[in-house]
Motif scaffolding. Structure first.
Motif, PDB file in Angstrom:
ATOM      1  N   GLY A  57     -24.128 -14.661  18.846  1.00 33.26           N
ATOM      2  CA  GLY A  57     -22.734 -15.069  18.941  1.00 33.26           C
ATOM      3  C   GLY A  57     -21.903 -14.752  17.712  1.00 33.26           C
ATOM      4  O   GLY A  57     -20.677 -14.805  17.761  1.00 33.26           O
ATOM      5  N   ASP A  58     -22.543 -14.420  16.593  1.00 35.23           N
ATOM      6  CA  ASP A  58     -21.797 -14.091  15.368  1.00 35.23           C
ATOM      7  C   ASP A  58     -21.033 -12.780  15.552  1.00 35.23           C
ATOM      8  O   ASP A  58     -21.523 -11.842  16.179  1.00 35.23           O
ATOM      9  CB  ASP A  58     -22.741 -13.922  14.171  1.00 35.23           C
ATOM     10  CG  ASP A  58     -23.193 -15.249  13.580  1.00 35.23           C
ATOM     11  OD1 ASP A  58     -22.736 -16.306  14.062  1.00 35.23           O
ATOM     12  OD2 ASP A  58     -24.018 -15.211  12.643  1.00 35.23           O
ATOM     13  N   VAL A  59     -19.836 -12.736  14.967  1.00 29.01           N
ATOM     14  CA  VAL A  59     -19.041 -11.512  14.979  1.00 29.01           C
ATOM     15  C   VAL A  59     -19.199 -10.829  13.625  1.00 29.01           C
ATOM     16  O   VAL A  59     -18.993 -11.447  12.578  1.00 29.01           O
ATOM     17  CB  VAL A  59     -17.550 -11.809  15.257  1.00 29.01           C
ATOM     18  CG1 VAL A  59     -16.706 -10.545  15.120  1.00 29.01           C
ATOM     19  CG2 VAL A  59     -17.378 -12.407  16.643  1.00 29.01           C
TER      20      VAL A  59
ATOM     21  N   PHE B 190     -15.183  -5.435  11.370  1.00 29.36           N
ATOM     22  CA  PHE B 190     -15.088  -4.071  10.854  1.00 29.36           C
ATOM     23  C   PHE B 190     -15.067  -4.079   9.331  1.00 29.36           C
ATOM     24  O   PHE B 190     -15.684  -3.233   8.699  1.00 29.36           O
ATOM     25  CB  PHE B 190     -13.820  -3.376  11.387  1.00 29.36           C
ATOM     26  CG  PHE B 190     -13.961  -2.844  12.780  1.00 29.36           C
ATOM     27  CD1 PHE B 190     -14.887  -1.862  13.086  1.00 29.36           C
ATOM     28  CD2 PHE B 190     -13.147  -3.320  13.785  1.00 29.36           C
ATOM     29  CE1 PHE B 190     -15.019  -1.361  14.378  1.00 29.36           C
ATOM     30  CE2 PHE B 190     -13.262  -2.833  15.073  1.00 29.36           C
ATOM     31  CZ  PHE B 190     -14.195  -1.851  15.377  1.00 29.36           C
ATOM     32  N   THR B 191     -14.357  -5.045   8.749  1.00 32.18           N
ATOM     33  CA  THR B 191     -14.269  -5.138   7.286  1.00 32.18           C
ATOM     34  C   THR B 191     -15.655  -5.326   6.681  1.00 32.18           C
ATOM     35  O   THR B 191     -16.034  -4.633   5.728  1.00 32.18           O
ATOM     36  CB  THR B 191     -13.343  -6.307   6.887  1.00 32.18           C
ATOM     37  OG1 THR B 191     -12.053  -6.075   7.457  1.00 32.18           O
ATOM     38  CG2 THR B 191     -13.227  -6.431   5.382  1.00 32.18           C
ATOM     39  N   GLU B 192     -16.420  -6.254   7.241  1.00 34.22           N
ATOM     40  CA  GLU B 192     -17.769  -6.544   6.752  1.00 34.22           C
ATOM     41  C   GLU B 192     -18.687  -5.330   6.916  1.00 34.22           C
ATOM     42  O   GLU B 192     -19.428  -4.956   5.999  1.00 34.22           O
ATOM     43  CB  GLU B 192     -18.322  -7.741   7.533  1.00 34.22           C
ATOM     44  CG  GLU B 192     -19.712  -8.157   7.207  1.00 34.22           C
ATOM     45  CD  GLU B 192     -20.199  -9.300   8.103  1.00 34.22           C
ATOM     46  OE1 GLU B 192     -21.380  -9.666   7.932  1.00 34.22           O
ATOM     47  OE2 GLU B 192     -19.444  -9.805   8.935  1.00 34.22           O
ATOM     48  N   LEU B 193     -18.634  -4.702   8.092  1.00 38.15           N
ATOM     49  CA  LEU B 193     -19.498  -3.551   8.358  1.00 38.15           C
ATOM     50  C   LEU B 193     -19.096  -2.344   7.511  1.00 38.15           C
ATOM     51  O   LEU B 193     -19.961  -1.629   6.994  1.00 38.15           O
ATOM     52  CB  LEU B 193     -19.470  -3.212   9.847  1.00 38.15           C
ATOM     53  CG  LEU B 193     -20.065  -4.283  10.770  1.00 38.15           C
ATOM     54  CD1 LEU B 193     -19.797  -3.951  12.228  1.00 38.15           C
ATOM     55  CD2 LEU B 193     -21.554  -4.452  10.517  1.00 38.15           C
ATOM     56  N   ALA B 194     -17.792  -2.124   7.348  1.00 43.35           N
ATOM     57  CA  ALA B 194     -17.325  -1.000   6.523  1.00 43.35           C
ATOM     58  C   ALA B 194     -17.783  -1.185   5.083  1.00 43.35           C
ATOM     59  O   ALA B 194     -18.250  -0.230   4.451  1.00 43.35           O
ATOM     60  CB  ALA B 194     -15.807  -0.887   6.613  1.00 43.35           C
TER      61      ALA B 194
ATOM     62  N   LYS C  87     -11.625  -6.417  16.215  1.00 48.56           N
ATOM     63  CA  LYS C  87     -12.300  -7.258  15.222  1.00 48.56           C
ATOM     64  C   LYS C  87     -13.592  -6.655  14.706  1.00 48.56           C
ATOM     65  O   LYS C  87     -13.869  -6.696  13.525  1.00 48.56           O
ATOM     66  CB  LYS C  87     -12.594  -8.640  15.810  1.00 48.56           C
ATOM     67  CG  LYS C  87     -11.345  -9.438  16.066  1.00 48.56           C
ATOM     68  CD  LYS C  87     -11.668 -10.835  16.496  1.00 48.56           C
ATOM     69  CE  LYS C  87     -10.354 -11.558  16.764  1.00 48.56           C
ATOM     70  NZ  LYS C  87     -10.507 -12.938  17.053  1.00 48.56           N
ATOM     71  N   GLY C  88     -14.428  -6.145  15.598  1.00 47.39           N
ATOM     72  CA  GLY C  88     -15.730  -5.626  15.205  1.00 47.39           C
ATOM     73  C   GLY C  88     -16.710  -5.716  16.350  1.00 47.39           C
ATOM     74  O   GLY C  88     -16.413  -5.307  17.468  1.00 47.39           O
ATOM     75  N   TYR C  89     -17.867  -6.312  16.076  1.00 45.40           N
ATOM     76  CA  TYR C  89     -18.940  -6.395  17.074  1.00 45.40           C
ATOM     77  C   TYR C  89     -19.546  -7.789  17.041  1.00 45.40           C
ATOM     78  O   TYR C  89     -19.703  -8.378  15.976  1.00 45.40           O
ATOM     79  CB  TYR C  89     -20.021  -5.342  16.796  1.00 45.40           C
ATOM     80  CG  TYR C  89     -19.495  -3.943  16.973  1.00 45.40           C
ATOM     81  CD1 TYR C  89     -19.549  -3.316  18.200  1.00 45.40           C
ATOM     82  CD2 TYR C  89     -18.906  -3.267  15.915  1.00 45.40           C
ATOM     83  CE1 TYR C  89     -19.041  -2.044  18.372  1.00 45.40           C
ATOM     84  CE2 TYR C  89     -18.381  -1.999  16.069  1.00 45.40           C
ATOM     85  CZ  TYR C  89     -18.458  -1.391  17.303  1.00 45.40           C
ATOM     86  OH  TYR C  89     -17.945  -0.131  17.480  1.00 45.40           O
ATOM     87  N   ARG C  90     -19.907  -8.280  18.222  1.00 45.09           N
ATOM     88  CA  ARG C  90     -20.523  -9.598  18.336  1.00 45.09           C
ATOM     89  C   ARG C  90     -21.961  -9.428  18.775  1.00 45.09           C
ATOM     90  O   ARG C  90     -22.267  -8.606  19.644  1.00 45.09           O
ATOM     91  CB  ARG C  90     -19.758 -10.441  19.361  1.00 45.09           C
ATOM     92  CG  ARG C  90     -20.281 -11.846  19.518  1.00 45.09           C
ATOM     93  CD  ARG C  90     -19.376 -12.698  20.404  1.00 45.09           C
ATOM     94  NE  ARG C  90     -19.171 -12.152  21.734  1.00 45.09           N
ATOM     95  CZ  ARG C  90     -20.037 -12.281  22.743  1.00 45.09           C
ATOM     96  NH1 ARG C  90     -21.171 -12.921  22.573  1.00 45.09           N
ATOM     97  NH2 ARG C  90     -19.757 -11.767  23.917  1.00 45.09           N
ATOM     98  N   VAL C  91     -22.858 -10.225  18.170  1.00 43.34           N
ATOM     99  CA  VAL C  91     -24.255 -10.231  18.600  1.00 43.34           C
ATOM    100  C   VAL C  91     -24.294 -11.003  19.916  1.00 43.34           C
ATOM    101  O   VAL C  91     -23.923 -12.182  19.963  1.00 43.34           O
ATOM    102  CB  VAL C  91     -25.172 -10.888  17.538  1.00 43.34           C
ATOM    103  CG1 VAL C  91     -26.609 -10.899  18.017  1.00 43.34           C
ATOM    104  CG2 VAL C  91     -25.048 -10.170  16.204  1.00 43.34           C
TER     105      VAL C  91
END
Length: 169
Positions: free
Chosen positions: A26-28, A31-35, A75-79
């Motif tokens: 459920g964690d997102v 993009f900022t974190e992954l970049a 936003k990015g990606y969610r598990v």
């Protein structure tokens, strides 16, 4: 930068896999974190690099950790939560059904009058395979629907021949 290009001694996809494997369901992962994790800029170009790395990471993340990443627009990606896996698989199956339907339409409608004998034979062989695949998929879908009816209750949209389900002992 490609998703396979290493950052130091680690490939970008490995960095993404490690982050997603440590994250809770459920964690997102933004993009900022992954970049930042893959040393990319937090802009459109960097987000493109993140998408490439995530695409490369997804199959390995599933195989090695049993986890899925879902895109969260903007936003990015969610598990994915464990309960979402069946729905995700169903979505892929539906897309595959559409592709097989398109292939079947080509087999049924393509004009082969100008084809050579060798091309016609290949076309017929491909047609046999596609029709066989379509038939098997249709049969499997009907069996799955019958099982779902038996387990979860009758689906009012389908008519099912009533039968007796033996209770588990």
């Amino acid at each position: 930068m490609s998703p396979f290009q290493p950052k130091g001694s680690r490939a970008l996809r490995v960095i993404i896999i490690e982050l997603a494997a440590k994250a809770a369901f459920g964690d997102v992962l933004t993009f900022t974190e992954l970049a930042a994790a893959i040393s990319a800029e937090d802009d459109a170009g960097g987000h493109g690099q993140v998408r490439q790395a995530v695409s490369a990471a997804r199959p390995l993340l599933l195989a090695d950790h049993g986890r899925l990443l879902l895109a969260v627009r903007g936003k990015g990606y969610r598990v994915a939560l464990p309960g979402e896996a069946a729905g995700i698989a169903q979505d892929h199956r539906r897309r595959a059904d559409r592709q097989v339907g398109k292939a079947l339409a080509i087999i049924d409608k393509a004009d082969m009058t100008a084809a050579t004998e060798e091309e016609r034979k290949r076309f017929q062989a491909v047609g046999v395979v596609i029709r066989n695949l379509h038939s098997r998929m249709t049969s499997a879908e009907l069996r799955l629907a019958d099982l779902e009816d038996a387990v979860f209750g009758q689906n009012p949209r389908r008519k099912v021949i009533p039968g007796k389900i033996e209770p588990e002992t």
